[in-house]
Scaffold this motif. Structure first.
Motif, PDB file in Angstrom:
ATOM      1  N   LEU A   1      -8.760   9.583   4.907  1.00 30.05           N
ATOM      2  CA  LEU A   1      -8.881   8.100   4.742  1.00 30.05           C
ATOM      3  C   LEU A   1      -9.793   7.437   5.356  1.00 30.05           C
ATOM      4  O   LEU A   1     -10.406   6.527   4.888  1.00 30.05           O
ATOM      5  CB  LEU A   1      -7.343   7.727   4.892  1.00 30.05           C
ATOM      6  CG  LEU A   1      -6.179   8.373   4.152  1.00 30.05           C
ATOM      7  CD1 LEU A   1      -4.835   7.398   4.353  1.00 30.05           C
ATOM      8  CD2 LEU A   1      -6.582   8.141   2.798  1.00 30.05           C
TER       9      LEU A   1
ATOM     10  N   GLN B   1     -12.658   4.990   3.571  1.00 28.18           N
ATOM     11  CA  GLN B   1     -12.416   3.502   3.944  1.00 28.18           C
ATOM     12  C   GLN B   1     -13.992   3.016   4.287  1.00 28.18           C
ATOM     13  O   GLN B   1     -14.243   2.081   3.803  1.00 28.18           O
ATOM     14  CB  GLN B   1     -11.700   3.282   5.072  1.00 28.18           C
ATOM     15  CG  GLN B   1     -11.467   1.692   5.313  1.00 28.18           C
ATOM     16  CD  GLN B   1     -10.477   1.573   6.365  1.00 28.18           C
ATOM     17  OE1 GLN B   1      -9.627   2.421   6.861  1.00 28.18           O
ATOM     18  NE2 GLN B   1     -10.752   0.244   6.823  1.00 28.18           N
TER      19      GLN B   1
ATOM     20  N   LEU C   1       0.838  -1.067   0.036  1.00 29.09           N
ATOM     21  CA  LEU C   1      -0.043  -0.003  -0.117  1.00 29.09           C
ATOM     22  C   LEU C   1       0.938   1.090   0.058  1.00 29.09           C
ATOM     23  O   LEU C   1       0.817   2.226  -0.732  1.00 29.09           O
ATOM     24  CB  LEU C   1      -1.022  -0.119   1.295  1.00 29.09           C
ATOM     25  CG  LEU C   1      -2.015   1.369   1.519  1.00 29.09           C
ATOM     26  CD1 LEU C   1      -2.829   1.532   0.260  1.00 29.09           C
ATOM     27  CD2 LEU C   1      -2.505   1.247   2.624  1.00 29.09           C
TER      28      LEU C   1
ATOM     29  N   LEU D   1       0.778   4.083  -2.779  1.00 32.97           N
ATOM     30  CA  LEU D   1       0.504   5.717  -2.680  1.00 32.97           C
ATOM     31  C   LEU D   1       1.767   6.359  -2.886  1.00 32.97           C
ATOM     32  O   LEU D   1       1.483   7.541  -3.586  1.00 32.97           O
ATOM     33  CB  LEU D   1       0.307   5.695  -0.917  1.00 32.97           C
ATOM     34  CG  LEU D   1      -0.799   5.194  -0.475  1.00 32.97           C
ATOM     35  CD1 LEU D   1      -0.676   4.976   1.164  1.00 32.97           C
ATOM     36  CD2 LEU D   1      -2.103   6.164  -0.953  1.00 32.97           C
TER      37      LEU D   1
ATOM     38  N   THR E   1      -5.998   5.931  -4.668  1.00 31.69           N
ATOM     39  CA  THR E   1      -5.045   4.549  -4.550  1.00 31.69           C
ATOM     40  C   THR E   1      -5.656   4.028  -3.236  1.00 31.69           C
ATOM     41  O   THR E   1      -5.728   2.506  -3.191  1.00 31.69           O
ATOM     42  CB  THR E   1      -3.618   5.052  -4.347  1.00 31.69           C
ATOM     43  OG1 THR E   1      -3.151   5.569  -5.654  1.00 31.69           O
ATOM     44  CG2 THR E   1      -2.704   3.910  -4.105  1.00 31.69           C
ATOM     45  N   PHE E   2      -5.718   4.621  -2.127  1.00 28.99           N
ATOM     46  CA  PHE E   2      -6.248   4.101  -0.867  1.00 28.99           C
ATOM     47  C   PHE E   2      -7.626   3.599  -1.189  1.00 28.99           C
ATOM     48  O   PHE E   2      -7.609   2.304  -0.850  1.00 28.99           O
ATOM     49  CB  PHE E   2      -6.170   5.022   0.165  1.00 28.99           C
ATOM     50  CG  PHE E   2      -6.682   4.312   1.396  1.00 28.99           C
ATOM     51  CD1 PHE E   2      -5.869   3.649   2.306  1.00 28.99           C
ATOM     52  CD2 PHE E   2      -8.047   4.653   2.153  1.00 28.99           C
ATOM     53  CE1 PHE E   2      -6.013   3.012   3.369  1.00 28.99           C
ATOM     54  CE2 PHE E   2      -8.374   3.975   3.169  1.00 28.99           C
ATOM     55  CZ  PHE E   2      -7.458   3.319   3.895  1.00 28.99           C
TER      56      PHE E   2
ATOM     57  N   LEU F   1      -6.855  -5.575   4.000  1.00 27.70           N
ATOM     58  CA  LEU F   1      -6.887  -4.201   4.754  1.00 27.70           C
ATOM     59  C   LEU F   1      -7.331  -4.398   5.884  1.00 27.70           C
ATOM     60  O   LEU F   1      -7.026  -3.928   7.158  1.00 27.70           O
ATOM     61  CB  LEU F   1      -7.548  -3.329   3.906  1.00 27.70           C
ATOM     62  CG  LEU F   1      -7.430  -1.701   4.462  1.00 27.70           C
ATOM     63  CD1 LEU F   1      -6.017  -1.298   4.212  1.00 27.70           C
ATOM     64  CD2 LEU F   1      -8.524  -0.786   3.836  1.00 27.70           C
TER      65      LEU F   1
ATOM     66  N   PHE G   1       2.096   5.293   5.867  1.00 34.21           N
ATOM     67  CA  PHE G   1       1.309   6.592   5.674  1.00 34.21           C
ATOM     68  C   PHE G   1       2.297   7.697   6.087  1.00 34.21           C
ATOM     69  O   PHE G   1       1.713   9.051   6.357  1.00 34.21           O
ATOM     70  CB  PHE G   1       0.286   6.597   6.665  1.00 34.21           C
ATOM     71  CG  PHE G   1      -0.795   5.484   6.327  1.00 34.21           C
ATOM     72  CD1 PHE G   1      -1.669   5.796   5.181  1.00 34.21           C
ATOM     73  CD2 PHE G   1      -1.128   4.352   7.185  1.00 34.21           C
ATOM     74  CE1 PHE G   1      -2.697   4.746   4.851  1.00 34.21           C
ATOM     75  CE2 PHE G   1      -2.075   3.347   6.798  1.00 34.21           C
ATOM     76  CZ  PHE G   1      -2.774   3.495   5.491  1.00 34.21           C
TER      77      PHE G   1
END
Length: 199
Positions: free
Chosen positions: A161, A165, A72, A76, A97-98, A109, A132
């Motif tokens: 985010l 999510q 991930l 990113l 992307t996330f 995830l 991150f």
């Protein structure tokens, strides 16, 4: 022949093969179905061979989570580097992307975030922090450009985010049509930008 004789103990890239098989099982059957013995059968080695790399099932789950955060984080970084130089473009690229990761690798995830809160999971938390690490830098860029207020905290990026999510979770659960993903993600980014606009 015994099982050990039928299935070789050695494997050229056993760790990678086990992680790949584990991720496929996670995606298709869920975390409860993961076992070292079954993974050994899938990749064609003796049932004892996986323990050379993972002392137990939890070690396998930790390795899966670390691998997920590493992937991930790299995605990113690549999306931000490929975007236009301005803050809004780079933010949209990162968020896009996330949310794609969250919809395409939902089970992974979930494992990543649940595992990092486990006691003794410092390596997983370190991998998460590295994934991150770009967020505070992005917030600083937005402040420098005057796109967001100087008072905007780095945690606001985490809130954004978490919002997308949540959108991904609704889509994964069939509560929202998958075709609305881009629209809802764009709306979340726009609300973030408006909500943090300088006075």
């Amino acid at each position: 022949m015994t099982e050990t004789e039928e299935r070789p103990y050695h494997h050229g890239s056993l760790r990678d093969a086990l992680l790949s098989a584990a991720e496929e099982t996670l995606r298709e059957q869920g975390q409860d179905e993961l076992s070292l013995r079954e993974l050994a059968r899938q990749v064609g080695v003796s049932h004892a061979a996986p323990r050379r790399h993972f002392r137990d099932r939890q070690a396998l789950l930790d390795a899966l989570a670390i691998s997920g955060f590493e992937r991930l984080g790299e995605q990113l970084r690549q999306s931000i580097a490929a975007a236009e130089d301005d803050f809004a473009s780079r933010l949209r690229a990162a968020v896009g992307t996330f949310v794609r990761f969250a919809t395409q690798d939902a089970a992974l995830l979930e494992l990543m975030f649940s595992t990092k809160h486990r006691e003794g999971a410092e390596p997983v938390r370190e991998a998460a922090g590295s994934a991150f690490e770009h967020l505070p830098q992005l917030i600083e860029q937005g402040q420098d450009e005057g796109a967001i207020a100087p008072s905007t905290s780095p945690q606001s990026g985490i809130v954004l985010l978490a919002t997308v999510q949540g959108i991904a979770t609704l889509i994964n659960g069939g509560m929202v049509e998958a075709g609305m993903l881009d629209e809802l993600t764009d709306r979340a980014v726009e609300q973030f930008l408006r909500g943090n606009r300088p006075d």
